[in-house]
Design an enzyme around this catalytic site. Structure first.
Site, mmCIF file in Angstrom:
data_model
loop_
_atom_site.group_PDB
_atom_site.id
_atom_site.type_symbol
_atom_site.label_atom_id
_atom_site.label_comp_id
_atom_site.label_asym_id
_atom_site.label_seq_id
_atom_site.Cartn_x
_atom_site.Cartn_y
_atom_site.Cartn_z
ATOM 1 N N ASP A 152 0.861 -1.178 0.000
ATOM 2 C CA ASP A 152 0.000 0.000 0.000
ATOM 3 C C ASP A 152 0.898 1.228 0.000
ATOM 4 O O ASP A 152 2.098 1.140 0.291
ATOM 5 C CB ASP A 152 -0.938 -0.003 1.220
ATOM 6 C CG ASP A 152 -2.218 0.783 0.957
ATOM 7 O OD1 ASP A 152 -3.281 0.161 0.760
ATOM 8 O OD2 ASP A 152 -2.149 2.040 0.923
ATOM 9 N N ASN A 183 -24.159 -5.781 -9.333
ATOM 10 C CA ASN A 183 -24.456 -4.732 -8.351
ATOM 11 C C ASN A 183 -25.696 -3.938 -8.744
ATOM 12 O O ASN A 183 -26.523 -3.588 -7.904
ATOM 13 C CB ASN A 183 -23.263 -3.786 -8.197
ATOM 14 C CG ASN A 183 -22.270 -4.295 -7.162
ATOM 15 O OD1 ASN A 183 -22.480 -5.359 -6.578
ATOM 16 N ND2 ASN A 183 -21.199 -3.561 -6.939
ATOM 17 N N PHE A 188 -32.318 -9.342 -0.948
ATOM 18 C CA PHE A 188 -32.301 -7.930 -1.365
ATOM 19 C C PHE A 188 -33.701 -7.380 -1.618
ATOM 20 O O PHE A 188 -33.919 -6.560 -2.495
ATOM 21 C CB PHE A 188 -31.349 -7.720 -2.556
ATOM 22 C CG PHE A 188 -29.924 -7.688 -2.077
ATOM 23 C CD1 PHE A 188 -29.307 -8.851 -1.624
ATOM 24 C CD2 PHE A 188 -29.228 -6.499 -1.991
ATOM 25 C CE1 PHE A 188 -28.025 -8.830 -1.104
ATOM 26 C CE2 PHE A 188 -27.940 -6.466 -1.472
ATOM 27 C CZ PHE A 188 -27.353 -7.640 -1.029
ATOM 28 N N CYS A 212 -19.900 0.609 -2.714
ATOM 29 C CA CYS A 212 -20.027 0.021 -4.054
ATOM 30 C C CYS A 212 -21.294 0.403 -4.812
ATOM 31 O O CYS A 212 -21.204 0.927 -5.923
ATOM 32 C CB CYS A 212 -19.925 -1.492 -3.958
ATOM 33 S SG CYS A 212 -18.288 -2.026 -3.446
ATOM 34 N N LYS A 229 -21.497 4.132 -6.197
ATOM 35 C CA LYS A 229 -20.501 4.500 -7.222
ATOM 36 C C LYS A 229 -20.591 3.592 -8.445
ATOM 37 O O LYS A 229 -20.437 4.037 -9.572
ATOM 38 C CB LYS A 229 -19.090 4.504 -6.624
ATOM 39 C CG LYS A 229 -18.394 3.175 -6.591
ATOM 40 C CD LYS A 229 -16.925 3.316 -6.220
ATOM 41 C CE LYS A 229 -16.284 1.973 -5.921
ATOM 42 N NZ LYS A 229 -16.179 1.054 -7.026
HETATM 43 N N1 LIG Z 1 -15.276 -2.856 -0.417
HETATM 44 C C1 LIG Z 1 -15.964 -3.823 -0.996
HETATM 45 O O1 LIG Z 1 -16.840 -4.449 -0.372
HETATM 46 C C2 LIG Z 1 -15.721 -4.201 -2.429
HETATM 47 C C3 LIG Z 1 -16.321 -5.361 -2.952
HETATM 48 C C4 LIG Z 1 -16.085 -5.704 -4.280
HETATM 49 C C5 LIG Z 1 -15.260 -4.915 -5.071
HETATM 50 N N2 LIG Z 1 -14.699 -3.794 -4.547
HETATM 51 C C6 LIG Z 1 -13.807 -2.996 -5.401
HETATM 52 O O2 LIG Z 1 -12.454 -3.268 -4.993
HETATM 53 C C7 LIG Z 1 -11.641 -2.094 -5.159
HETATM 54 C C8 LIG Z 1 -10.990 -1.749 -3.828
HETATM 55 O O3 LIG Z 1 -12.011 -1.411 -2.918
HETATM 56 P P1 LIG Z 1 -11.708 -1.238 -1.368
HETATM 57 O O4 LIG Z 1 -13.022 -1.109 -0.691
HETATM 58 O O5 LIG Z 1 -10.744 -2.289 -0.932
HETATM 59 O O6 LIG Z 1 -10.949 0.173 -1.354
HETATM 60 P P2 LIG Z 1 -10.088 0.801 -0.158
HETATM 61 O O7 LIG Z 1 -10.134 2.265 -0.351
HETATM 62 O O8 LIG Z 1 -10.532 0.220 1.135
HETATM 63 O O9 LIG Z 1 -8.618 0.272 -0.419
HETATM 64 C C9 LIG Z 1 -7.822 0.655 -1.487
HETATM 65 C C10 LIG Z 1 -6.394 0.727 -1.019
HETATM 66 O O10 LIG Z 1 -5.535 0.924 -2.153
HETATM 67 C C11 LIG Z 1 -4.455 1.747 -1.728
HETATM 68 N N3 LIG Z 1 -3.753 2.306 -2.890
HETATM 69 C C12 LIG Z 1 -4.073 3.383 -3.655
HETATM 70 N N4 LIG Z 1 -3.146 3.554 -4.613
HETATM 71 C C13 LIG Z 1 -2.228 2.557 -4.480
HETATM 72 C C14 LIG Z 1 -1.064 2.179 -5.176
HETATM 73 N N5 LIG Z 1 -0.625 2.886 -6.225
HETATM 74 N N6 LIG Z 1 -0.365 1.116 -4.753
HETATM 75 C C15 LIG Z 1 -0.786 0.385 -3.690
HETATM 76 N N7 LIG Z 1 -1.890 0.696 -2.990
HETATM 77 C C16 LIG Z 1 -2.614 1.769 -3.379
HETATM 78 C C17 LIG Z 1 -5.115 2.774 -0.841
HETATM 79 O O11 LIG Z 1 -4.178 3.435 -0.008
HETATM 80 C C18 LIG Z 1 -6.109 1.892 -0.072
HETATM 81 O O12 LIG Z 1 -5.524 1.387 1.124
HETATM 82 C C19 LIG Z 1 -12.576 -1.014 -5.704
HETATM 83 O O13 LIG Z 1 -12.505 -1.004 -7.100
HETATM 84 C C20 LIG Z 1 -13.961 -1.502 -5.272
HETATM 85 O O14 LIG Z 1 -14.976 -1.016 -6.108
HETATM 86 C C21 LIG Z 1 -14.891 -3.432 -3.248
HETATM 87 O O1 LIG Z 2 -32.420 -6.084 1.124
HETATM 88 C C1 LIG Z 2 -31.566 -5.208 1.265
HETATM 89 C C2 LIG Z 2 -30.174 -5.463 1.151
HETATM 90 C C3 LIG Z 2 -29.285 -4.406 1.306
HETATM 91 N N1 LIG Z 2 -29.728 -3.146 1.555
HETATM 92 C C4 LIG Z 2 -28.753 -2.026 1.632
HETATM 93 O O2 LIG Z 2 -27.893 -2.104 0.500
HETATM 94 C C5 LIG Z 2 -26.596 -1.603 0.812
HETATM 95 C C6 LIG Z 2 -25.526 -2.578 0.400
HETATM 96 O O3 LIG Z 2 -25.616 -3.737 1.184
HETATM 97 P P1 LIG Z 2 -24.721 -5.038 0.906
HETATM 98 O O4 LIG Z 2 -24.918 -5.472 -0.477
HETATM 99 O O5 LIG Z 2 -25.007 -6.006 1.974
HETATM 100 O O6 LIG Z 2 -23.267 -4.473 1.166
HETATM 101 P P2 LIG Z 2 -21.929 -4.224 0.329
HETATM 102 O O7 LIG Z 2 -20.817 -4.600 1.236
HETATM 103 O O8 LIG Z 2 -21.978 -2.852 -0.228
HETATM 104 O O9 LIG Z 2 -21.916 -5.305 -0.858
HETATM 105 C C7 LIG Z 2 -22.359 -5.009 -2.166
HETATM 106 O O10 LIG Z 2 -21.351 -4.332 -2.904
HETATM 107 C C8 LIG Z 2 -20.103 -5.082 -3.028
HETATM 108 C C9 LIG Z 2 -19.090 -4.192 -3.728
HETATM 109 O O11 LIG Z 2 -19.198 -4.193 -5.105
HETATM 110 C C10 LIG Z 2 -20.393 -6.370 -3.796
HETATM 111 O O12 LIG Z 2 -19.178 -7.091 -3.950
HETATM 112 C C11 LIG Z 2 -21.440 -7.185 -3.041
HETATM 113 O O13 LIG Z 2 -21.755 -8.365 -3.778
HETATM 114 C C12 LIG Z 2 -22.696 -6.346 -2.852
HETATM 115 O O14 LIG Z 2 -23.651 -7.054 -2.054
HETATM 116 C C13 LIG Z 2 -26.632 -1.307 2.317
HETATM 117 O O15 LIG Z 2 -26.835 0.072 2.507
HETATM 118 C C14 LIG Z 2 -27.832 -2.094 2.835
HETATM 119 O O16 LIG Z 2 -28.444 -1.501 3.949
HETATM 120 C C15 LIG Z 2 -31.087 -2.884 1.680
HETATM 121 O O17 LIG Z 2 -31.502 -1.742 1.905
HETATM 122 N N2 LIG Z 2 -31.979 -3.926 1.521
#
Ligand SMILES: NC(=O)c1ccc[n+]([C@@H]2O[C@H](COP(=O)([O-])OP(=O)(O)OC[C@H]3O[C@@H](n4cnc5c(N)ncnc54)[C@H](O)[C@@H]3O)[C@@H](O)[C@H]2O)c1
Ligand SMILES: O=c1ccn([C@@H]2O[C@H](COP(=O)(O)OP(=O)(O)O[C@H]3O[C@H](CO)[C@@H](O)[C@H](O)[C@H]3O)[C@@H](O)[C@H]2O)c(=O)[nH]1
Length: 431
Positions: free
Chosen positions: A36, A209, A250, A261, A264
């Site tokens: 990181d 999503n 859902f 997620c 955005k």
């Molecule tokens: N959070 C989730 O539940 C979730 C689920 C599925 C997909 N995603 C996707 O995964 C990706 C990461 O999401 P996140 O929630 O982990 O983000 P995050 O902000 O928690 O983590 C990203 C990390 O990358 C680091 N970073 C930035 N530039 C860097 C570089 N050049 N080299 C190394 N590290 C660097 C940042 O400092 C940060 O710690 C996003 O595209 C998001 O949409 C997130």
């Molecule tokens: O029946 C439902 C289910 C969820 N939510 C809301 O929806 C949002 C997202 O919830 P959830 O999907 O559980 O959380 P995330 O961690 O954001 O996960 C979503 O976003 C991730 C990032 O892309 C994906 O990887 C996952 O599959 C997808 O579920 C939250 O505000 C919840 O309160 C509701 O209002 N009603």
């Protein structure tokens, strides 16, 4: 759980996804270096602390410390690495498109890494990103290095379980050898591997999503109609969900979806379409319904109290859902901003949230317990369904609130029971 053979993986980004990916790959038996650029994060991780709250993650990291290291140093990250996993954040840009600047920084940093076998993008990206990364790798003399999209579907609060037992592992790649390498890397993960072309894999993530968000906005819109027609959305959702073609998931009505997620990614998908001259009508409506849902809560309090100016309103729960400390695009942020704009005094409670020191949180008072937040309040909103709220002495709270007005934005409580306790009780889509 031991996956074979052991691979050497460089993970870029120690956020929610990078940390979970790194720790789970180490658990599968691979050697993982997570890089990181945030020195505080890396220092914490090196000291054995976990900078985010994610159930099971701390134990997993501790258990695999022989195979899992953290660094700020690029050379150390790439030394001996076979596979580079890109897990950096892709936040919204001012245009609504995903901001890929961090991803490009990582891709650029791989230019000298001719020893890599594959570059894998796990970050959520617009369709077509993989083709651009492929071209950049080719231009950097890395045409022999494979490329794969491997989107992540884990939900926060259950990310470790989701990673190790996913509904599916999606691998998008133009070449079979790279797809096979990434599939092999996941040996030990309990879930089907689905291989396809890169663009389709990128689209699977965004479409999934968007469809999940659509289900929630749909039931929220039905909830509004239930309010106008006297139906009970909880009964409706339960019975609708029993249709196996629709499923129960859902369909929980509430105050609106938020998180790092859905907001955005739905906007990025909408803009991806706009960029091709196409207007995604359904998704646009899904986003509109969600925006309105948060404002409706404030409107309801306004209607009940006559005015919000000078009113003390308690927000119970701040994170976008329970079981996480993540405040990204949390509905609470919109509620707080709206309430403050109406002249209300906002007080709040949350067991886990880490609000940044910016508006609206700098103008609100945070209390260590729900009871203290409720004391002297004119109204309260259940924003996040934290289980702690079930333990509150609601009878006692009604007597210490200035007015016992409660908007239950998550349908946590039984309306009749709350009214019995003296509350002017409102919820989502229930009489
Ligand atoms: N959070 C989730 O539940 C979730 C689920 C599925 C997909 N995603 C996707 O995964 C990706 C990461 O999401 P996140 O929630 O982990 O983000 P995050 O902000 O928690 O983590 C990203 C990390 O990358 C680091 N970073 C930035 N530039 C860097 C570089 N050049 N080299 C190394 N590290 C660097 C940042 O400092 C940060 O710690 C996003 O595209 C998001 O949409 C997130
Ligand atoms: O029946 C439902 C289910 C969820 N939510 C809301 O929806 C949002 C997202 O919830 P959830 O999907 O559980 O959380 P995330 O961690 O954001 O996960 C979503 O976003 C991730 C990032 O892309 C994906 O990887 C996952 O599959 C997808 O579920 C939250 O505000 C919840 O309160 C509701 O209002 N009603």
């Amino acid at each position: 759980m031991v996956g074979k053979p052991e691979r050497h993986v460089a993970v870029f980004g120690a956020g929610y996804i990078g940390l979970v990916t790194g720790a789970c790959l180490a658990e599968l038996g691979h050697r993982v270096v997570v890089r990181d650029i945030d020195p505080d994060k890396v220092a914490l991780l090196r000291a054995g602390d976990v900078p985010i709250y994610e159930p099971g993650l701390g134990d997993l990291i501790a258990r695999n410390k022989e195979r899992l290291t953290f660094t700020l140093d690029l050379a150390e990250t790439l030394d001996g690495a076979e596979i580079a996993y890109v897990c950096v954040d892709t936040p919204p840009s001012p245009s609504g498109d995903a901001d890929l600047s961090r991803l490009w920084t990582v891709v650029k940093s791989l230019e000298g890494a001719a020893h890599l076998r594959a570059v894998v993008v796990k970050s959520t990206v617009p369709v077509g990103t993989g083709a651009r990364v492929r071209a950049a790798l080719d231009a950097a003399g890395l045409a022999h290095v494979g490329y794969a999209a491997n989107p992540e579907f884990t939900a926060e609060g259950r990310a470790v379980t989701d990673f190790l037992r996913p509904d599916r592992i999606v691998i998008g790649s133009a070449d079979e050898a790279t797809a096979a390498l990434i599939a092999e890397l996941h040996e030990g993960v309990e879930g089907p591997v689905v291989v396809m072309d890169v663009r389709s894999a990128e689209m699977v993530k965004l479409a999934s999503n968007a469809l999940l968000a659509t289900k929630i906005s749909f039931i929220n819109e039905i909830a509004t109609l239930c309010e106008k027609t006297g139906a009970d959305v909880e009964e409706v959702a339960r019975a609708v969900g029993l249709d196996h073609r629709l499923g129960p998931h859902f369909l929980r009505p509430g105050i609106g979806w938020g998180g790092s997620c859905f907001p955005k990614d739905s906007e990025a998908l909408r803009q991806l379409a706009s960029n091709t001259g196409y207007h995604l009508q359904l998704l646009s409506a899904v986003i509109d319904v969600n925006n309105l849902q948060k404002r409706r809560a404030v409107q309801k309090l306004h209607d009940e109290l006559g005015t919000l100016a000078g009113m003390r309103v308690a927000l119970l729960g701040l994170t976008f859902k329970p079981g996480t400390d993540d405040m990204r695009e949390a509905p609470s942020t919109v509620l707080a901003a709206r309430l403050l704009a109406e002249g209300a005094e906002v007080r709040c409670w949350d067991p886990m949230a880490r609000p940044a020191a910016v508006e609206p949180w700098s103008s609100t008072t945070r209390h260590p317990t729900p009871e203290l937040a409720l004391e002297g309040a004119d109204a309260a909103i259940v924003v996040t369904e934290w289980p702690q709220l079930k333990e509150v002495d609601w009878a006692g709270a009604a007597s210490v609130m200035r007015r016992p007005v409660l908007y239950d934005g998550r349908n946590l409580f039984d309306p009749a029971a709350m009214r019995e306790l003296g509350y002017t009780y409102m919820s989502v889509g229930r009489p």
